[in-house]
Scaffold this motif. Structure first.
Motif, PDB file in Angstrom:
ATOM      1  N   CYS A 156       0.828  -1.207   0.000  1.00  0.00           N
ATOM      2  CA  CYS A 156       0.000   0.000   0.000  1.00  0.00           C
ATOM      3  C   CYS A 156       0.863   1.257   0.000  1.00  0.00           C
ATOM      4  O   CYS A 156       2.038   1.227   0.390  1.00  0.00           O
ATOM      5  CB  CYS A 156      -0.890   0.045   1.241  1.00  0.00           C
ATOM      6  N   GLY A 158       0.391   5.681   1.036  1.00  0.00           N
ATOM      7  CA  GLY A 158      -0.455   6.555   1.829  1.00  0.00           C
ATOM      8  C   GLY A 158      -1.020   7.762   1.105  1.00  0.00           C
ATOM      9  O   GLY A 158      -1.704   8.579   1.732  1.00  0.00           O
ATOM     10  N   ASP A 159      -0.776   7.886  -0.188  1.00  0.00           N
ATOM     11  CA  ASP A 159      -1.324   9.014  -0.951  1.00  0.00           C
ATOM     12  C   ASP A 159      -0.955   8.812  -2.409  1.00  0.00           C
ATOM     13  O   ASP A 159      -0.244   7.861  -2.772  1.00  0.00           O
ATOM     14  CB  ASP A 159      -0.770  10.345  -0.434  1.00  0.00           C
ATOM     15  N   GLN A 195       4.060  11.984   6.753  1.00  0.00           N
ATOM     16  CA  GLN A 195       2.848  11.244   7.114  1.00  0.00           C
ATOM     17  C   GLN A 195       2.992  10.627   8.509  1.00  0.00           C
ATOM     18  O   GLN A 195       2.865   9.408   8.705  1.00  0.00           O
ATOM     19  CB  GLN A 195       2.553  10.188   6.052  1.00  0.00           C
ATOM     20  N   LEU A 198      -0.182   8.743   9.942  1.00  0.00           N
ATOM     21  CA  LEU A 198      -0.328   7.412   9.355  1.00  0.00           C
ATOM     22  C   LEU A 198       0.714   6.465   9.929  1.00  0.00           C
ATOM     23  O   LEU A 198       0.392   5.323  10.289  1.00  0.00           O
ATOM     24  CB  LEU A 198      -0.197   7.489   7.835  1.00  0.00           C
ATOM     25  N   LEU A 202      -0.017   2.923  11.973  1.00  0.00           N
ATOM     26  CA  LEU A 202       0.400   1.633  11.421  1.00  0.00           C
ATOM     27  C   LEU A 202       1.151   0.763  12.419  1.00  0.00           C
ATOM     28  O   LEU A 202       1.352  -0.425  12.171  1.00  0.00           O
ATOM     29  CB  LEU A 202       1.271   1.853  10.181  1.00  0.00           C
ATOM     30  N   ASP A 211       9.514   5.464   3.740  1.00  0.00           N
ATOM     31  CA  ASP A 211       8.999   6.611   2.999  1.00  0.00           C
ATOM     32  C   ASP A 211       9.626   6.619   1.612  1.00  0.00           C
ATOM     33  O   ASP A 211      10.773   6.222   1.427  1.00  0.00           O
ATOM     34  CB  ASP A 211       9.233   7.928   3.742  1.00  0.00           C
ATOM     35  N   VAL A 265       5.887   9.984   0.767  1.00  0.00           N
ATOM     36  CA  VAL A 265       4.656   9.282   1.116  1.00  0.00           C
ATOM     37  C   VAL A 265       5.074   7.907   1.636  1.00  0.00           C
ATOM     38  O   VAL A 265       6.073   7.344   1.183  1.00  0.00           O
ATOM     39  CB  VAL A 265       3.752   9.143  -0.132  1.00  0.00           C
ATOM     40  N   LEU A 280      -8.786   5.016   9.871  1.00  0.00           N
ATOM     41  CA  LEU A 280      -7.981   6.114   9.343  1.00  0.00           C
ATOM     42  C   LEU A 280      -8.757   7.425   9.366  1.00  0.00           C
ATOM     43  O   LEU A 280      -9.945   7.454   9.048  1.00  0.00           O
ATOM     44  CB  LEU A 280      -7.545   5.807   7.905  1.00  0.00           C
ATOM     45  N   ILE A 284      -6.424  10.897   5.330  1.00  0.00           N
ATOM     46  CA  ILE A 284      -5.464   9.873   4.919  1.00  0.00           C
ATOM     47  C   ILE A 284      -6.143   8.944   3.923  1.00  0.00           C
ATOM     48  O   ILE A 284      -7.197   8.369   4.199  1.00  0.00           O
ATOM     49  CB  ILE A 284      -4.950   9.074   6.132  1.00  0.00           C
ATOM     50  N   VAL A 286      -5.355   5.708   1.888  1.00  0.00           N
ATOM     51  CA  VAL A 286      -4.486   4.566   1.629  1.00  0.00           C
ATOM     52  C   VAL A 286      -4.938   3.860   0.355  1.00  0.00           C
ATOM     53  O   VAL A 286      -6.135   3.623   0.141  1.00  0.00           O
ATOM     54  CB  VAL A 286      -4.516   3.592   2.828  1.00  0.00           C
TER      55      VAL A 286
END
Length: 322
Positions: A156, A158-159, A195, A198, A202, A211, A265, A280, A284, A286
């Motif tokens: 995944c 995050g943006d 982030q 986030l 997590l 990142d 991100v 979330l 945010i 995902v």
């Protein structure tokens, strides 16, 4: 102006140097002193940014101040750490009072957004560069690492990705765009917001994280290698903003998202059931972009499942030659 007067005027008195929780002693002595509660660990990361390599040699110092700190704090976010403070080693070719004030103002804005304090550093003469060391706290044993991904996990981000890479042509003056198009892209380059929220959410859920700084495919390779697994990225699921597509076109926007870098991100792996348990905040977003498999390396696949992995996967400072 001498070194110590420069520090006093532009940094020790700046808003970003105000004490925050966890800082027992900041600027003014030989060392800063940080306080950690029982059961916490200290997270530390260092980033160096050099003019002409990480940012244009001539640019707005206020925007630069924001960027210098944001890209460093992103490493704390990737580990799930809460920011405490940072040090700044500043190398300047000359002393320009207005430039330093503007830079300090931008630095203070980002420090305020990240809820952290400038606690020390150094200044010297030379080609323009910055070395930022950031400090954060995290509950013992809960740090997000790169080596926990397992087959069956989802991959995944995050943006959406690629905006900063796409904005570089605007930053360098190589391309023009309408303000409503350029503004959000330039913001992602000059003020990428770490982030941190986030990353902390997590903890206890994600199996691996980092990142994205050098490009999605290149950085995912670090998770694959550290975890001893393969990562498969579905190109159709990689999120790209409408602004970036309008600026570059769909194909070039995807290329920027996959290999461009400078996103800051989070990319992470997580079991499907763990992702379902995450609650979330609304800001945010995902995106599931792939999966973890047995094997090694990173593979990019098109909508038909064909391997379309490019040779060039991201930015490297020192490339290996045959």
């Amino acid at each position: 102006m001498g070194e110590f007067e420069l520090i006093r005027q532009f940094f020790a008195a700046a808003h970003c140097a105000q004490a925050v929780e966890g800082v027992a002693l900041g600027i003014g002595d030989d060392c800063a002193l940080l306080e950690l509660a029982a059961g916490q660990q200290l997270a530390v990361s260092t980033d160096t940014l050099v003019a002409g390599v990480h940012f244009p040699a001539v640019c707005d110092p206020s925007l630069l101040g924001q960027r210098v700190l944001a890209v460093a704090v992103s490493d704390l976010a990737a580990m799930g750490a809460e920011a405490i403070g940072f040090t700044l080693a500043l190398t300047l070719p000359e002393v320009d009072a207005q430039w330093l004030k503007d830079f300090s103002d931008g630095l203070s804005r980002m420090a305020h957004r990240c809820r952290m304090s400038l606690i020390g550093g150094d200044t010297t003469r030379g080609p323009l560069s910055f070395t930022v060391t950031v400090f954060g706290r995290i509950p013992a044993g809960q740090a997000l690492r790169r080596d926990g991904a397992r087959p069956g996990d989802l991959l995944c981000v995050g943006d959406h990705l690629g905006d900063a890479a796409g904005a570089l042509s605007l930053v360098l003056g190589e391309r023009q765009a309408a303000q409503e198009l350029a503004r959000p892209l330039l913001a992602r380059y000059w003020a990428p917001m770490p982030q941190s929220t986030l990353g902390q959410l997590l903890r206890g859920h994600a199996s691996a994280a980092l990142d994205i700084s050098d490009g999605l495919l290149a950085d995912c390779g670090h998770i694959a290698k550290a975890s001893g697994v393969a990562l498969e990225v579905n190109q159709q699921q990689v999120p790209v903003s409408t602004e970036l597509q309008a600026l570059l076109g769909r194909d070039a926007a995807l290329q920027a998202a996959l290999t461009g870098g400078d996103d800051y991100v989070l990319a992470f792996t997580i079991a499907p059931e763990a992702l379902q348990r995450l609650v979330l905040p609304g800001f945010i977003h995902v995106h599931v972009i792939g999966r973890v498999l047995p094997g090694e390396g990173v593979t990019l696949r098109d909508s038909q499942g064909h391997d379309i992995t490019p040779v060039q996967r991201g930015y490297q400072h020192f490339r290996e030659t045959p």
